[in-house]
Design a protein around this motif. Structure first.
Motif, PDB file in Angstrom:
ATOM      1  N   UNK A 194      -4.115   6.409 -10.085  1.00  0.00           N
ATOM      2  CA  UNK A 194      -3.819   5.127  -9.446  1.00  0.00           C
ATOM      3  C   UNK A 194      -2.635   5.273  -8.494  1.00  0.00           C
ATOM      4  N   UNK A 195      -2.471   4.302  -7.622  1.00  0.00           N
ATOM      5  CA  UNK A 195      -1.324   4.310  -6.706  1.00  0.00           C
ATOM      6  C   UNK A 195      -0.004   4.328  -7.472  1.00  0.00           C
ATOM      7  N   UNK A 196       0.061   3.549  -8.547  1.00  0.00           N
ATOM      8  CA  UNK A 196       1.312   3.473  -9.303  1.00  0.00           C
ATOM      9  C   UNK A 196       1.615   4.792 -10.011  1.00  0.00           C
ATOM     10  N   UNK A 197       0.588   5.497 -10.475  1.00  0.00           N
ATOM     11  CA  UNK A 197       0.816   6.793 -11.115  1.00  0.00           C
ATOM     12  C   UNK A 197       1.185   7.846 -10.073  1.00  0.00           C
ATOM     13  N   UNK A 198       0.646   7.719  -8.866  1.00  0.00           N
ATOM     14  CA  UNK A 198       0.953   8.671  -7.799  1.00  0.00           C
ATOM     15  C   UNK A 198       2.455   8.760  -7.550  1.00  0.00           C
ATOM     16  N   UNK A 199       3.145   7.624  -7.577  1.00  0.00           N
ATOM     17  CA  UNK A 199       4.575   7.624  -7.266  1.00  0.00           C
ATOM     18  C   UNK A 199       5.442   7.990  -8.474  1.00  0.00           C
TER      19      UNK A 199
ATOM     20  N   UNK B 249      -6.135  18.819   3.576  1.00  0.00           N
ATOM     21  CA  UNK B 249      -7.458  18.200   3.694  1.00  0.00           C
ATOM     22  C   UNK B 249      -7.352  16.759   3.211  1.00  0.00           C
ATOM     23  N   UNK B 250      -7.541  15.800   4.132  1.00  0.00           N
ATOM     24  CA  UNK B 250      -7.233  14.406   3.819  1.00  0.00           C
ATOM     25  C   UNK B 250      -8.336  13.472   4.309  1.00  0.00           C
ATOM     26  N   UNK B 251      -8.698  12.531   3.449  1.00  0.00           N
ATOM     27  CA  UNK B 251      -9.763  11.578   3.770  1.00  0.00           C
ATOM     28  C   UNK B 251      -9.370  10.199   3.270  1.00  0.00           C
ATOM     29  N   UNK B 252      -9.351   9.214   4.170  1.00  0.00           N
ATOM     30  CA  UNK B 252      -9.065   7.824   3.800  1.00  0.00           C
ATOM     31  C   UNK B 252     -10.350   7.016   3.856  1.00  0.00           C
ATOM     32  N   UNK B 253     -10.518   6.112   2.894  1.00  0.00           N
ATOM     33  CA  UNK B 253     -11.698   5.254   2.831  1.00  0.00           C
ATOM     34  C   UNK B 253     -11.255   3.797   2.820  1.00  0.00           C
ATOM     35  N   UNK B 254     -11.822   3.004   3.712  1.00  0.00           N
ATOM     36  CA  UNK B 254     -11.527   1.572   3.703  1.00  0.00           C
ATOM     37  C   UNK B 254     -12.457   0.845   4.665  1.00  0.00           C
ATOM     38  N   UNK B 255     -12.927  -0.314   4.251  1.00  0.00           N
ATOM     39  CA  UNK B 255     -13.658  -1.163   5.191  1.00  0.00           C
ATOM     40  C   UNK B 255     -12.703  -1.797   6.185  1.00  0.00           C
ATOM     41  N   UNK B 256     -11.427  -1.879   5.791  1.00  0.00           N
ATOM     42  CA  UNK B 256     -10.412  -2.547   6.611  1.00  0.00           C
ATOM     43  C   UNK B 256      -9.115  -1.753   6.564  1.00  0.00           C
TER      44      UNK B 256
ATOM     45  N   UNK C   6      -9.920  18.357  -6.229  1.00  0.00           N
ATOM     46  CA  UNK C   6     -10.208  17.055  -5.632  1.00  0.00           C
ATOM     47  C   UNK C   6      -9.254  16.058  -6.277  1.00  0.00           C
ATOM     48  N   UNK C   7      -8.418  15.415  -5.442  1.00  0.00           N
ATOM     49  CA  UNK C   7      -7.478  14.393  -5.907  1.00  0.00           C
ATOM     50  C   UNK C   7      -7.874  13.062  -5.290  1.00  0.00           C
ATOM     51  N   UNK C   8      -8.240  12.096  -6.139  1.00  0.00           N
ATOM     52  CA  UNK C   8      -8.636  10.768  -5.685  1.00  0.00           C
ATOM     53  C   UNK C   8      -7.567   9.771  -6.108  1.00  0.00           C
ATOM     54  N   UNK C   9      -7.090   8.968  -5.160  1.00  0.00           N
ATOM     55  CA  UNK C   9      -6.048   7.968  -5.438  1.00  0.00           C
ATOM     56  C   UNK C   9      -6.631   6.574  -5.212  1.00  0.00           C
ATOM     57  N   UNK C  10      -6.581   5.731  -6.256  1.00  0.00           N
ATOM     58  CA  UNK C  10      -7.169   4.385  -6.212  1.00  0.00           C
ATOM     59  C   UNK C  10      -6.093   3.330  -6.461  1.00  0.00           C
ATOM     60  N   UNK C  11      -6.265   2.124  -5.925  1.00  0.00           N
ATOM     61  CA  UNK C  11      -5.247   1.095  -6.146  1.00  0.00           C
ATOM     62  C   UNK C  11      -5.224   0.526  -7.556  1.00  0.00           C
ATOM     63  N   UNK C  12      -6.360   0.546  -8.270  1.00  0.00           N
ATOM     64  CA  UNK C  12      -6.430  -0.125  -9.563  1.00  0.00           C
ATOM     65  C   UNK C  12      -7.039   0.760 -10.637  1.00  0.00           C
ATOM     66  N   UNK C  13      -6.719   0.437 -11.899  1.00  0.00           N
ATOM     67  CA  UNK C  13      -7.204   1.220 -13.036  1.00  0.00           C
ATOM     68  C   UNK C  13      -8.728   1.191 -13.146  1.00  0.00           C
TER      69      UNK C  13
ATOM     70  N   UNK D 244      -8.674   6.000  -1.691  1.00  0.00           N
ATOM     71  CA  UNK D 244      -9.667   4.927  -1.769  1.00  0.00           C
ATOM     72  C   UNK D 244      -8.978   3.582  -1.521  1.00  0.00           C
ATOM     73  N   UNK D 245      -9.665   2.682  -0.803  1.00  0.00           N
ATOM     74  CA  UNK D 245      -9.030   1.431  -0.356  1.00  0.00           C
ATOM     75  C   UNK D 245      -7.671   1.788   0.238  1.00  0.00           C
ATOM     76  N   UNK D 246      -7.714   2.714   1.205  1.00  0.00           N
ATOM     77  CA  UNK D 246      -6.509   3.415   1.659  1.00  0.00           C
ATOM     78  C   UNK D 246      -5.487   2.515   2.351  1.00  0.00           C
TER      79      UNK D 246
END
Length: 495
Positions: free
Chosen positions: A154-159, A199-206, A96-103, A179-181
């Motif tokens: 985090x997004x920054x670590x992903x790149x 296997x890909x899942x995006x989460x966002x209210x917007x 399971x790999x979760x990518x988030x915008x912030x620490x 997360x907050x995709x």
């Protein structure tokens, strides 16, 4: 075709005869056991709501791809982890790999994952703290001595090269959760998303990106389109996922100098529009080019830092000295050609509340360390602090359900910010029956004929947001009356 096609073909929507993934035996309910520590397992006594079960089913029916557009605070994290549990049951999911915008969201996801029996690697900041751990667990996975690996980054670590060099070793049975995709739609981040993970899942209210249709489409191309049914704020309140609220618009006048600057910017917007119409022979959207966008941002900063908001705040809070669990959202920008820093309003608000009125408050900004943020969160929840004075860093993903009241001094033109903030405040919490929101709305100055039609178009989008929020409030009638004069002034009664 990706080599991950095989596990996607094998998955199927789960059958929710009871509560995912419980089974009944001898009249009782017991938990499905994972084969070893660190493997996905639903927490005891966790009952998924009906809309969460529908979301899980929709994602499986879409062959392991899709974007969940669910209101902030409605349980996207739990829904995503339920999907991981079901995948582990069905195909033996391995990573399971979760990518988030912030620490701070990495830490928050880490706490949630532990409730699901997972032992996550928190992969961010110092490479040495996580890279060797990840390499070892990937080796253990390949050798068969470990069944499951959870990585939250985090997004920054992903790149970064540190993580990118490891992604090629991730097996086909990997699920990536964005997360907050909406943040992942930028070209650099989208290019860094692993193509070997199917296997890909995006989460966002917007999920739709502001002013960026191309980025939005790239996001959907990678993760999959928005799945039905969407789960709106109204749905979340009606089904008890979010609490009811009272909404109080506070109308604020600009100062004389601010009004003059406001009128100048508005007229420049009008001239830019007319020039564009002459060039292209067509009427364009107000935000269709960089020149107009720049002027809109400049004007939004002027509105955001309006001096009379501080006067209105003091008047409001003088009568609410016993308030607790209150969040104050400040502007993060200052007027151009001004020597005031971007933290000007935050400092002034902290001074009014903490020094002049004697509130127990603290500021919460991007410069606040993770350790201090956690301390502030705990003090806020325990009532040691009456309030937090924040800028944008409390907009996305931060889970402080104890918030009972929000005072919004400034909002950007981006509807995402408004939606995120609503969800922050309306999260359920023991003893929290209803939330209260005070929203400062700047009244445009009296305009001449040349500027009023421009202003009408600009204001229309803003008013839609205010009216929508007023309509869903428990005091909808009173809230709408506060906005009525503004609608009448600009002929916007149809909103």
């Amino acid at each position: 075709m990706y080599f991950t096609r095989s596990p996607i073909q094998k998955i199927k929507p789960p059958v929710f005869s009871l509560k995912l993934p419980f089974v009944r035996e001898n009249g009782g309910v017991y938990q499905v056991k994972s084969s070893s520590p660190g493997c996905p397992k639903m927490p005891d006594m966790l009952h998924l709501r009906e809309y969460q079960r529908q979301a899980v089913n929709s994602w499986f029916a879409n062959h392991g791809r899709g974007t969940l557009k669910m209101a902030t605070g409605s349980g996207k994290t739990i829904t995503a982890l339920a999907i991981a549990c079901e995948l582990y049951k069905q195909i033996g999911l391995q990573i399971l790999l979760v990518v988030c915008p912030y620490r701070h969201l990495v830490s928050q996801w880490g706490r949630e994952c532990e409730k699901f029996n997972l032992q996550p690697i928190l992969a961010f900041e110092n490479l040495r703290t996580w890279q060797s751990q990840l390499s070892m667990q990937l080796y253990n996975l390949r050798s068969g001595s470990q069944n499951f690996v959870t990585v939250i980054t985090t997004n920054s670590t992903l790149i970064s090269e540190g993580l990118q060099s490891q992604l090629k070793y991730f097996p086909p049975k990997t699920l990536i959760i964005g997360d907050e995709a909406h943040n992942l739609g930028s070209p650099k981040l989208e290019d860094s998303l692993p193509r070997n993970v199917g296997l890909r899942l995006a989460l966002s209210a917007t999920p739709e990106r502001y002013f960026d249709e191309g980025g939005t489409q790239s996001l959907f191309d990678y993760f999959g389109s928005v799945l039905q049914p969407e789960f709106s704020l109204k749905d979340a309140i009606n089904q008890g996922a979010l609490v009811h609220y009272l909404y109080y618009p506070i109308l604020v006048e600009l100062t004389e100098i601010e009004s003059i600057n406001y009128l100048k910017i508005t007229k420049r917007i009008g001239r830019s529009l007319k020039y564009r119409e002459r060039q292209d022979g067509a009427i364009l959207d107000l935000e269709d080019n960089e020149d107009i966008k720049s002027l809109l941002i400049k004007r939004a900063r002027l509105i955001g830092t309006a001096e009379n908001k501080l006067v209105a705040l003091k008047e409001l809070m003088q009568t609410r000295r016993d308030t607790s669990h209150t969040l104050f959202y400040c502007s993060d920008g200052s007027q151009e050609n001004s020597h005031r820093s971007s933290l000007h309003q935050l400092k002034e608000v902290a001074k009014i509340l903490g020094v002049e009125l004697g509130y127990k408050i603290s500021t919460y900004t991007a410069h606040t360390s993770l350790q201090e943020r956690e301390t502030l969160r705990r003090q806020f929840e325990d009532g040691e602090l009456q309030g937090l004075v924040a800028i944008r860093c409390l907009d996305e993903g931060v889970d402080i359900p104890a918030i009972q009241t929000a005072v919004i001094l400034s909002s950007s033109g981006n509807p995402r910010q408004f939606i995120q903030r609503r969800g922050r405040v309306l999260r359920p919490h023991p003893g929290k029956e209803r939330a209260t929101i005070f929203d400062m709305i700047v009244l445009p100055p009296t305009l001449d004929r040349e500027a009023i039609e421009i202003e009408r178009n600009l204001l229309k989008k803003e008013l839609k947001r205010f009216v929508e929020f007023a309509d869903l409030a428990d005091n909808a009638g009173k809230a709408r009356m506060e906005l009525l004069n503004l609608q009448k002034r600009y002929g916007l009664l149809d909103i």
